[in-house]
Each structure stands twice: as structure tokens, then as C-alpha cells.
Design a protein around this motif. Sequence first.
Motif, PDB file in Angstrom:
ATOM      1  N   PRO A   1      10.540 -37.227  89.782  1.00 45.56           N
ATOM      2  CA  PRO A   1      10.148 -36.487  89.427  1.00 45.56           C
ATOM      3  C   PRO A   1      10.477 -35.264  90.166  1.00 45.56           C
ATOM      4  N   ASN A   2      11.186 -35.045  91.492  1.00 44.76           N
ATOM      5  CA  ASN A   2      11.358 -33.670  91.913  1.00 44.76           C
ATOM      6  C   ASN A   2      12.813 -33.338  91.790  1.00 44.76           C
ATOM      7  N   ARG A   3      13.638 -34.367  91.064  1.00 48.45           N
ATOM      8  CA  ARG A   3      14.886 -34.115  91.185  1.00 48.45           C
ATOM      9  C   ARG A   3      15.394 -33.972  92.450  1.00 48.45           C
ATOM     10  N   ASP A   4      14.806 -34.970  93.349  1.00 47.83           N
ATOM     11  CA  ASP A   4      15.327 -34.463  94.743  1.00 47.83           C
ATOM     12  C   ASP A   4      17.497 -35.593  95.137  1.00 47.83           C
ATOM     13  N   TYR A   5      16.929 -36.095  93.775  1.00 43.40           N
ATOM     14  CA  TYR A   5      17.973 -37.045  94.778  1.00 43.40           C
ATOM     15  C   TYR A   5      19.053 -37.046  93.037  1.00 43.40           C
ATOM     16  N   SER A   6      18.770 -36.643  92.191  1.00 38.96           N
ATOM     17  CA  SER A   6      19.879 -36.156  90.603  1.00 38.96           C
ATOM     18  C   SER A   6      19.893 -35.093  89.962  1.00 38.96           C
ATOM     19  N   VAL A   7      20.594 -34.899  89.432  1.00 40.52           N
ATOM     20  CA  VAL A   7      21.026 -33.299  89.029  1.00 40.52           C
ATOM     21  C   VAL A   7      21.525 -33.811  87.493  1.00 40.52           C
ATOM     22  N   PRO A   8      21.576 -33.984  86.515  1.00 38.17           N
ATOM     23  CA  PRO A   8      21.884 -34.134  85.307  1.00 38.17           C
ATOM     24  C   PRO A   8      23.538 -33.281  84.180  1.00 38.17           C
ATOM     25  N   TRP A   9      24.204 -34.438  84.307  1.00 38.97           N
ATOM     26  CA  TRP A   9      25.755 -33.830  83.901  1.00 38.97           C
ATOM     27  C   TRP A   9      25.680 -33.642  82.689  1.00 38.97           C
ATOM     28  N   GLN A  10      25.368 -34.013  81.937  1.00 38.65           N
ATOM     29  CA  GLN A  10      24.903 -33.729  80.438  1.00 38.65           C
ATOM     30  C   GLN A  10      23.772 -34.343  80.214  1.00 38.65           C
ATOM     31  N   SER A  11      23.268 -34.599  78.854  1.00 33.44           N
ATOM     32  CA  SER A  11      22.361 -35.411  78.725  1.00 33.44           C
ATOM     33  C   SER A  11      22.178 -35.777  76.954  1.00 33.44           C
ATOM     34  N   GLY A  12      22.098 -36.240  76.004  1.00 31.78           N
ATOM     35  CA  GLY A  12      22.004 -36.758  74.477  1.00 31.78           C
ATOM     36  C   GLY A  12      21.335 -37.434  74.011  1.00 31.78           C
ATOM     37  N   LEU A  13      21.429 -37.275  72.507  1.00 27.05           N
ATOM     38  CA  LEU A  13      19.797 -37.643  71.767  1.00 27.05           C
ATOM     39  C   LEU A  13      20.457 -38.694  71.095  1.00 27.05           C
ATOM     40  N   THR A  14      19.575 -39.606  70.575  1.00 20.24           N
ATOM     41  CA  THR A  14      19.733 -41.004  69.607  1.00 20.24           C
ATOM     42  C   THR A  14      18.760 -40.808  68.746  1.00 20.24           C
ATOM     43  N   GLY A  15      19.496 -40.730  67.293  1.00 21.83           N
ATOM     44  CA  GLY A  15      18.206 -40.827  65.927  1.00 21.83           C
ATOM     45  C   GLY A  15      18.841 -41.895  64.928  1.00 21.83           C
ATOM     46  N   ILE A  16      18.973 -40.936  63.872  1.00 22.19           N
ATOM     47  CA  ILE A  16      19.825 -41.741  62.703  1.00 22.19           C
ATOM     48  C   ILE A  16      20.801 -40.671  62.647  1.00 22.19           C
ATOM     49  N   ALA A  17      21.637 -41.786  61.830  1.00 21.09           N
ATOM     50  CA  ALA A  17      22.689 -40.359  61.029  1.00 21.09           C
ATOM     51  C   ALA A  17      22.789 -41.396  60.165  1.00 21.09           C
ATOM     52  N   TYR A  18      23.097 -40.447  58.499  1.00 21.11           N
ATOM     53  CA  TYR A  18      23.250 -41.053  57.297  1.00 21.11           C
ATOM     54  C   TYR A  18      24.885 -40.705  56.741  1.00 21.11           C
ATOM     55  N   ASN A  19      25.509 -41.020  55.617  1.00 26.40           N
ATOM     56  CA  ASN A  19      26.943 -40.143  54.822  1.00 26.40           C
ATOM     57  C   ASN A  19      25.890 -39.726  53.611  1.00 26.40           C
ATOM     58  N   ALA A  20      25.744 -38.560  53.696  1.00 23.08           N
ATOM     59  CA  ALA A  20      25.182 -38.681  52.115  1.00 23.08           C
ATOM     60  C   ALA A  20      26.212 -38.328  51.043  1.00 23.08           C
ATOM     61  N   LYS A  21      27.229 -38.950  51.037  1.00 25.14           N
ATOM     62  CA  LYS A  21      28.169 -39.518  49.775  1.00 25.14           C
ATOM     63  C   LYS A  21      27.963 -40.444  49.309  1.00 25.14           C
ATOM     64  N   VAL A  22      27.253 -41.437  50.189  1.00 23.65           N
ATOM     65  CA  VAL A  22      26.281 -42.785  49.443  1.00 23.65           C
ATOM     66  C   VAL A  22      25.160 -42.708  49.204  1.00 23.65           C
ATOM     67  N   THR A  23      24.627 -42.642  49.902  1.00 25.68           N
ATOM     68  CA  THR A  23      22.761 -42.946  50.078  1.00 25.68           C
ATOM     69  C   THR A  23      22.245 -41.510  49.892  1.00 25.68           C
ATOM     70  N   LYS A  24      20.532 -41.729  49.623  1.00 20.58           N
ATOM     71  CA  LYS A  24      20.060 -40.706  49.467  1.00 20.58           C
ATOM     72  C   LYS A  24      19.975 -40.236  51.286  1.00 20.58           C
ATOM     73  N   PRO A  25      18.060 -39.020  51.558  1.00 17.87           N
ATOM     74  CA  PRO A  25      18.321 -38.638  53.292  1.00 17.87           C
ATOM     75  C   PRO A  25      17.278 -40.287  53.434  1.00 17.87           C
ATOM     76  N   VAL A  26      17.456 -40.152  54.622  1.00 15.62           N
ATOM     77  CA  VAL A  26      17.417 -41.048  55.509  1.00 15.62           C
ATOM     78  C   VAL A  26      15.974 -40.592  56.305  1.00 15.62           C
ATOM     79  N   GLY A  27      14.701 -40.818  56.573  1.00 20.67           N
ATOM     80  CA  GLY A  27      14.131 -39.709  57.335  1.00 20.67           C
ATOM     81  C   GLY A  27      13.382 -40.105  58.232  1.00 20.67           C
ATOM     82  N   SER A  28      13.309 -41.647  58.706  1.00 18.66           N
ATOM     83  CA  SER A  28      12.568 -42.477  59.642  1.00 18.66           C
ATOM     84  C   SER A  28      13.426 -43.928  59.200  1.00 18.66           C
ATOM     85  N   PHE A  29      13.760 -44.151  60.530  1.00 15.97           N
ATOM     86  CA  PHE A  29      13.568 -45.976  61.562  1.00 15.97           C
ATOM     87  C   PHE A  29      12.794 -46.962  60.404  1.00 15.97           C
TER      88      PHE A  29
END
Length: 396
Positions: free
Chosen positions: A165-193
Motif C-alpha cells: 500500500p505504500n510502495r515500500d517494496y515495489s516500483v512499477p516498470w510498465q502497466s497494461g490493460l485487459t479488455g476486448i478487441a474486435y476486427n471491424a472487417k468481420v463483425t459489428k462493434p462489441v461493447g461488453s463482455f
Amino acid sequence: MSPRHQPVVGRRAVLKGMSLSALGLGGVLTGCGIPAAKQSAGDCISTDESAQQKTLNFSNWPSYMDESDEKVNGKTVLPTLEDFQTQSGIKVTYTTDVNDNAEFYAKVRDQLGSCQSCGRDIFVLTDWMAARMIGLGWIQKLDHAKIPNVDQQLLAKLKAPSWDPNRDYSVPWQSGLTGIAYNAKVTKPVGSFTDLLTREDLKGRITLLSEMPDTMSFMLKLVGADPEKFNDAEWSKALQKLEDVVSTGQIRRFTGNDYVQDLNAGNIAACEAWSGDVIAMQADNPDIKFVVPEEGLNLWSDNMLVPNKATHKGNAEKLMNYYYEPEVAATLADWVNYICPVTGAKKAMETVDPDVVDDPLIFPDEAMLAKTSAFMPLDTAKAALYETDFNLAIGG
């Protein structure tokens, strides 16, 4: 292809390969069924020789440091790391031997568990493994007086993880996100899980991740639970949700980031995806879209840690502080394509690479970050139990 657009899938592919075998049979994550040995600062004392020895042994993931197109004496040049060595006078031995969190754990567990040097002064591990090593007492406490850039520049969203909680032991190098990706050429938008898992036009044309924390975070959200704080009953409910979806045939398969090839080719229409992969794909395929699901996003970090008995903690802290200089952070982020944890880097990116300044997958705004959550830290036994459940549910 510029360095920024070089695929960085190698690092995340191995990162996301966490499996039942990686966690270890019997819920102990160690060889021969012997629980990992805890240590404490009082029992395992480390001596810092940074004042006398200007060296640093740094272990990181492949493709996780900016590279120049040029080579010197046949070796790839790492510009920001070279600059650090020039400025500080510290000679860095840089090794890309973190190919998997659990595999790396196996390399160092015997030494760290018995209060011996693992031969490294700093290494980079993902949240769940960083939490485990800190919990085991294997990581040295940082001197915040020596890392003022970190305290000033670290993104607010990353300042207080429940496991440090105080970052006493760790420092982030990089971060990332997990979400949804879709191919607009083969499907309409996907907005939710919910869309991803129920739309009839997507049946058999989607993939989910084989990484338990990522996929189960969304399953927990779908049953009304908080992935940052849940109980066994909520876990069971979320697991049943996953099993029900698997039984419908909606999911083509569970993947590491080998979903990249199928999504690019249109073999699948949509998938659970990591932000860095999407940036790399979009460079060559504008039909690939990243979605912030209605349920929110998963946020993860890879963290710099100084292990017990490392004898150059002060040198490691200088390196941490250096990489939190905004221009340095921007240069690194421009190459690796993941979320930059340094607040001032966005302004610096106006000079480094103006085309990237408004990329929300490198510099997400507060509204996007407010939609993120992390997976609850688990102790070793609980992690093995949940991983067993998950592997059975996905047919692994």
C-alpha cells in the motif's frame, strides 16, 4: 517498421502462460511439496555496497527495454540504459531472463528462501508474483528519500496496491490493460463482455485468455462480485458462469496472446485482449479496435523489486529514480507500447513522439483508469486451488 511498432508479444506471451504446472502441484509452488520459507528483515540482513561498487545486475523480460536500430560490436544498443550508465557511472549487467513469473520464482526460491543471494540486484515481476515475494519477506524495503521521482511522478491509480500500500517494496516498470478487441472487417462493434459471451453472431468466433486472473476478473464482475475483494462463494458462482458459457460453444478456445494472428486474419471476430498487443496490431491493421467493456478493464503492472542479499540496493534505487524522469519514461513507453506509469511522460512525449501523446492505451485518462480494477492477491495455496478450478473449467 519503427521500434515503437515492433511486436512486443513475446514478453506478454510468456507472462500470460501461468498454468497449473507453473503454480505447482499441491498448492505450494515449490519443488518436492516443501512450502516456501518466509524471511524477515531482522533475520535476513542485507548489506549495501553501492558506495564502493558501481555495478548493478538487472533481470527483466524480453522486449521490455527501448532498443536502437543500430548495433555496436554486434550488440543491440539500449539507449536509455546506456544513458543511465553514462550519467551514473554504474555498470549495468542487463539480462532478459524473466521468461515467466513462476519459472523465475523457481530459479530464485531456494536462495531467497534460505536468505542467500540470487545473484541479482533488481528484477521485474508481475503484481501477483511481486505480492507473493513481498509476503514471503524476500524483498528489501526501499528508501523513498532516494527515489523522489517515483513519489512525485507515479500515477495515482498505481500508488497503493493492496499488497504494497505504500510502495515500500515495489516500483512499477510498465502497466497494461485487459479488455476486448474486435476486427471491424468481420463483425459489428462489441461493447461488453456480456455481448462477447452471448451474441449469437459471435458463437464459436471468440477467444478468452488462459490467464486465470484476467478471465476470472470479468467472470466475477458478471456475477456482481468485486475482483479486488471476493470470497469462495463468489468465486464458485463466477466459475459456474464460465463453465456455463464454455458448454454453449460460444468460446472457440482459450489462448495466450496467440489470438493476435487469428484476430488479424479474421479467423476470430473478437476476443479478450491486452492493450500492448492491440497497439502493435493497429500499426498494420486499422480494422483492429480496442474496447473498454461496459464491465470495466483489468489493470496490471510489472514491478521492479530488490531481493534480499542484493548488495547494490542504492544503485537499484538510482535506476528506479532515473526511469521516472519524464523524458526517459516517455522514450521507454514509445518503444514498449504499454501504459507509462509516470505522470509527466505524456508532456515529454510531445517531443519524443507527438503521434503517441493521445494514445489512450499508453496514456489512459482518469475516466478510463476509473474503470479499471485488479485481481485480488492470493496466497500460494489459494492460488493453486483457484488455478486448478479454472483449468478444469476451461478443459485445460
